[in-house]
Design a protein around this motif. Structure first.
Motif, short mmCIF file in Angstrom:
data_model
loop_
_atom_site.label_atom_id
_atom_site.label_comp_id
_atom_site.label_asym_id
_atom_site.label_seq_id
_atom_site.Cartn_x
_atom_site.Cartn_y
_atom_site.Cartn_z
N ALA A 69 0.85 -0.98 0.03
CA ALA A 69 -0.02 -0.05 -0.04
C ALA A 69 0.85 1.31 -0.09
O ALA A 69 0.52 2.35 -0.80
N TYR A 70 2.05 1.28 0.93
CA TYR A 70 2.95 2.35 0.93
C TYR A 70 3.31 2.57 -0.67
O TYR A 70 3.70 3.69 -1.10
N HIS A 73 1.03 4.22 -3.18
CA HIS A 73 0.86 5.53 -3.00
C HIS A 73 2.01 6.26 -2.48
O HIS A 73 2.09 7.60 -2.05
N GLN A 74 3.43 5.70 -2.70
CA GLN A 74 4.70 6.42 -2.32
C GLN A 74 4.92 7.80 -2.96
O GLN A 74 5.35 8.83 -2.17
N THR A 75 4.37 7.95 -4.28
CA THR A 75 4.87 9.24 -5.00
C THR A 75 3.93 10.36 -4.21
O THR A 75 4.27 11.52 -3.84
N SER A 76 2.60 10.15 -3.91
CA SER A 76 1.66 10.86 -3.30
C SER A 76 2.34 11.13 -1.89
O SER A 76 2.07 12.38 -1.32
N VAL A 77 2.47 10.32 -1.28
CA VAL A 77 2.93 10.49 0.25
C VAL A 77 4.30 11.40 0.38
O VAL A 77 4.17 12.36 1.29
N CYS A 80 3.15 14.89 -0.41
CA CYS A 80 2.51 15.27 0.98
C CYS A 80 3.51 16.04 1.68
O CYS A 80 3.48 17.05 2.13
N THR A 125 -4.18 16.01 2.06
CA THR A 125 -4.52 14.56 1.74
C THR A 125 -5.45 14.07 0.81
O THR A 125 -5.43 13.19 -0.03
N GLY A 129 -4.83 12.13 -2.67
CA GLY A 129 -5.69 10.70 -2.61
C GLY A 129 -5.09 9.81 -1.47
O GLY A 129 -4.89 8.47 -1.85
N ILE A 130 -4.43 10.40 -0.37
CA ILE A 130 -3.77 9.55 0.69
C ILE A 130 -4.69 9.61 1.84
O ILE A 130 -4.23 8.91 2.96
N LEU A 133 -5.61 6.15 2.94
CA LEU A 133 -4.47 5.23 3.61
C LEU A 133 -4.02 5.80 5.03
O LEU A 133 -3.78 4.57 5.81
#
Length: 527
Positions: A69-70, A73-77, A80, A125, A129-130, A133
């Motif tokens: 899951a990380y 979404h790594q790019t978005s995390v 952020c 967030t 889109g996180i 998550l």
């Protein structure tokens, strides 16, 4: 010998045995090694518990799900985190001011009182889109507002889960995983086994070594990727400040402390110093939704298997209906036992848990591969577990779990390896009886020397699929009844897709006859 010395001696004697052809000599043969292992003093009064396969498999599955899951979404995390960092720099004028203990909290960019107000953190967030998550893995109520501190909690959780995952697939001590650097993952291409994944890092006990190697699973690369991501974000904060001289990522441990300007009381001056590992049993405090407490509650089957491997299991801590009390060292003990291919854990479970590398890991640790500086502590743990499980398997043969198609008297004759030992003496004498024992699809083979029919890999002769007479050197494991039925169904489906005139078709028919005969023997014994 002291218990610690005898354990290392067993490892070295086993290594000499494995390389006997190249060396031209050995000190103890296989039977001698079993006798040596059986005579060793117990490691301690309360041996480290072995995690039952069901709970072990579930915990690994959940950690793997989180890491996936990380990474998804790594790019978005990372975006952020960068946005939040830039917002704090803008609100306070510089990174030094944002990190200052004297700053005015009301000026923080996600507060209405700020002159540089950026809106609510959750709006960021949501846009990236996180939000789900952070809620899915955090402790906050989805009905309540999400604050920027939730991002830091998420990153710390990601780092802790990553080191736990690495420890689960290497046998490393948790303190050793906390010192890994970003170049710790090495892939070696073995001519027989293909790509072998290794973790390189420092040892923290016995012999000090900055470049020891642990054999591991390819899925550990996910955990290394997540650790690199979290560390690079937190190092960037230090690089933006004139107060800190942040080194390159390759020069520091992957697991570092929080540095974010929005984390109250962050110890940035000691960010590169050692970190005290969180207790695995306290997983709720650092990963509140990682495990379902109901799933890790101990069942009777869990307890029976755990006690089989660890007879000294503390009954006050490990009892039916209670959550399994997880500790870091249990990971080392469990992977060592599972790698032995003991037959106590199903092949499917082992394949899932060790991600298709069980054989490679076992071969590397059993044969030493002396051109590599493999971690000797894990190798010793593995070798000791191999002989412990072998002794255990031999003792279990005397139970009614194993039956002979030719009756109880025939079974007793097979187990009467050293006259005038009776079958009930096997449990007491264990490995010293010197009984040959190899796990087969149907149960075990007690034939001295190699099987002329390849019975470890095929069941035709074991169950009498060709002649109608089962092999007299085999015992049937009644616990495999269900899996044998499933195998029969699989072979029947394969039979439909083969040419009736082909050798493969006849082989499948013979295997099915062997299975049917074995299942009928189990059924008759139950009645």
């Amino acid at each position: 010998m002291t218990p610690a010395m005898s354990e290392h001696a067993l490892r070295d004697l086993h290594e000499l045995y494995e390389w006997r052809e190249q060396l031209g000599f050995m000190i103890l043969d296989k039977q001698g090694l079993r006798q040596f292992s059986a005579s060793m003093a117990p490691r301690n009064r309360r041996q480290t518990p072995y995690i039952p396969p069901r709970i072990w498999s579930y915990t690994l599955s959940r950690m793997h799900t989180f890491l996936q899951a990380y990474c998804a979404h790594q790019t978005s995390v990372e975006e952020c985190f960068t946005e939040c960092m830039e917002a704090y720099v803008s609100a306070f004028g510089s990174m030094d001011e944002a990190l200052s203990k004297k700053r005015t909290a009301a000026q923080a960019p996600y507060r209405l009182s700020s002159s540089d107000y950026r809106g609510k953190f959750q709006e960021t967030t949501d846009r990236l889109g996180i939000t789900n998550l952070l809620f899915d893995w955090g402790s906050r109520d989805p009905e309540k507002e999400l604050y920027v501190t939730a991002l830091s909690s998420f990153l710390t959780m990601a780092a802790n889960i990553s080191v736990a995952f690495i420890a689960s697939f290497t046998g490393m001590r948790i303190q050793e995983t906390l010192q890994l650097s970003s170049d710790c993952l090495i892939i070696e291409n073995d001519r027989n086994l293909g790509p072998i994944h290794l973790i390189k890092g420092p040892t923290t006990k016995t012999v000090k070594d900055r470049g020891a190697l642990w054999v591991t699973s390819q899925t550990v690369s996910l955990a290394v990727r997540v650790l690199r991501s979290v560390s690079s974000l937190r190092l960037e904060v230090l690089r933006r400040s004139s107060e800190f001289n942040a080194p390159d990522l390759d020069d520091i441990p992957l697991r570092i402390r929080a540095t974010e300007p929005w984390v109250h009381g962050a110890k940035r001056n000691s960010v590169l110093l050692g970190i005290d590992p969180p207790q695995y049993a306290d997983w709720r405090s650092w990963a509140p939704r990682l495990f379902d407490p109901e799933v890790i509650r101990i069942t009777k089957e869990d307890l029976d298997l755990a006690r089989l491997i660890t007879p000294s299991l503390n009954p006050k801590i490990f009892k039916e209906g209670r959550e399994w009390h997880l500790t870091w060292h249990q990971l080392r003990r469990t992977i060592a036992v599972n790698m032995t291919g003991s037959g106590l854990v199903s092949d499917a479970t082992l394949q899932y848990q060790l991600k298709h590398l069980c054989r490679a890991m076992s071969l590397y640790y059993s044969r030493g591969f002396s051109h590599l500086k493999l971690n000797r502590e894990v190798q010793a743990e593995y070798i000791r577990s191999v002989y412990e499980v072998l002794n255990l398997q031999l003792r279990r043969l005397a139970s009614d779990q194993f039956i002979s198609p030719y009756g109880q008297a025939h079974k007793e004759n097979l187990l009467r390896a050293l006259p005038p030992a009776q079958v009930n003496e096997l449990a007491r004498r264990g490995a010293s009886a010197g009984v040959p024992c190899r796990t087969t699809v149907l149960g075990v083979c007690l034939k001295a020397g190699p099987c002329p029919y390849g019975g470890i890999e095929t069941i035709i002769e074991c169950g009498g699929g060709r002649t109608g007479k089962p092999c007299s050197d085999g015992l049937i494991d009644r616990a495999k009844s269900h899996s044998l039925k499933n195998l029969g169904d699989l072979l029947q489906r394969e039979l439909l897709h083969t040419d009736p005139s082909s050798p493969e078709h006849e082989s499948l028919r013979a295997q099915i006859r062997s299975l049917d005969s074995t299942i009928e023997t189990i059924r008759n014994d139950e009645h």
